[in-house]
Scaffold this motif. Sequence first.
Motif, mmCIF file in Angstrom:
data_model
loop_
_atom_site.group_PDB
_atom_site.id
_atom_site.type_symbol
_atom_site.label_atom_id
_atom_site.label_comp_id
_atom_site.label_asym_id
_atom_site.label_seq_id
_atom_site.Cartn_x
_atom_site.Cartn_y
_atom_site.Cartn_z
ATOM 1 N N UNK A 1 0.848 -1.193 0.000
ATOM 2 C CA UNK A 1 0.000 0.000 0.000
ATOM 3 C C UNK A 1 0.882 1.241 0.000
ATOM 4 N N UNK A 2 0.413 2.294 -0.655
ATOM 5 C CA UNK A 2 1.127 3.572 -0.618
ATOM 6 C C UNK A 2 1.070 4.133 0.797
ATOM 7 N N UNK A 3 2.170 4.735 1.234
ATOM 8 C CA UNK A 3 2.197 5.346 2.557
ATOM 9 C C UNK A 3 3.085 6.584 2.494
ATOM 10 N N UNK A 4 2.540 7.698 2.973
ATOM 11 C CA UNK A 4 3.302 8.955 2.988
ATOM 12 C C UNK A 4 3.376 9.510 4.394
ATOM 13 N N UNK A 5 4.482 10.198 4.682
ATOM 14 C CA UNK A 5 4.605 10.951 5.926
ATOM 15 C C UNK A 5 3.881 12.287 5.765
#
Length: 304
Positions: free
Chosen positions: A264-268
């Motif tokens: 899954x895409x994950x961003x801070x």
Amino acid sequence: MIHQEPSRFALTEAERALLPTETEIDHYLDHGWYLSKKLLTDEETEALVEASERFYDGHRDRTLPARPPKLAYWEPSAGPVQRHNDYIHYEDDTIGRILRKPLIGAVAARLAEAEEIRIFQSTLILKPPRPEEQSNVVPWHFDRHYWATCTSENMLTAFIPFHDCDESLGTITMVDGSHRWKETSTNDQTSLHFAERNRDELEAMLEENAAFNNAEVRKVPMNIPRGHMSFHHCRTYHGSGANLADRPRRAVSLHLQDGANRYQDFRRSDGSWVSYNHDGLVRRTADGRPDYSDPEYCPALWRS
């Protein structure tokens, strides 16, 4: 090529007797850890020791086609620190064959209540008998923090020593029941590996989360006989102390994913992407995402 045939996913009657009982599964679900029966033979643990020494001497059956940016990879130039070598199941055929033993996957599948178990990562570890060496002390953390690109909340880790392993050798230690805690930390903090963070900060995070959950920090050292191994939930806090013995502590940390896990895409919060070392190695899915079921890097151990 590390492919497996479906017929490989089978247990003997003697192996089925080594699976966790319903009571032991309930204990895992309540406490977040499980100490297995003897899953590896003496011949297999001897082979692990011998293969690890060949590996440290430079033997490789294959090497990664590229070096990921956060790869843990001890080399002799690093000196007598704690050794970590990722992707050992890929680079060494002897160790990889033993780690892919279906019995290990079947135990994990019962604990995770999953129909399929795949390797996610494996790390060869040697903790030298040097009590003063700071790298020997692994601070409190839990593995899910570093798997932000995974969809699963049921991943787990098998800690596999190659010999009897107790507190004198700096065995792995669990914080009992901590997998049930709610977190107070932000995603920006927790997506960093413990090696990238301050040890005092991690200790404070453990105490803060325990207080927030009105929970006791109960530390349970895993005293593991040869051939046995411990399993812990991906949200169970754990760490390990110094090696106080007169010999190295040899082990593999085998991270396992259930069959439902996907990328899954994950961003801070600053918009930067979080990535895992696999992301530049594994094949792509039809929609262009990293495929965490790639049999070359994430082989299946068990399918029911």
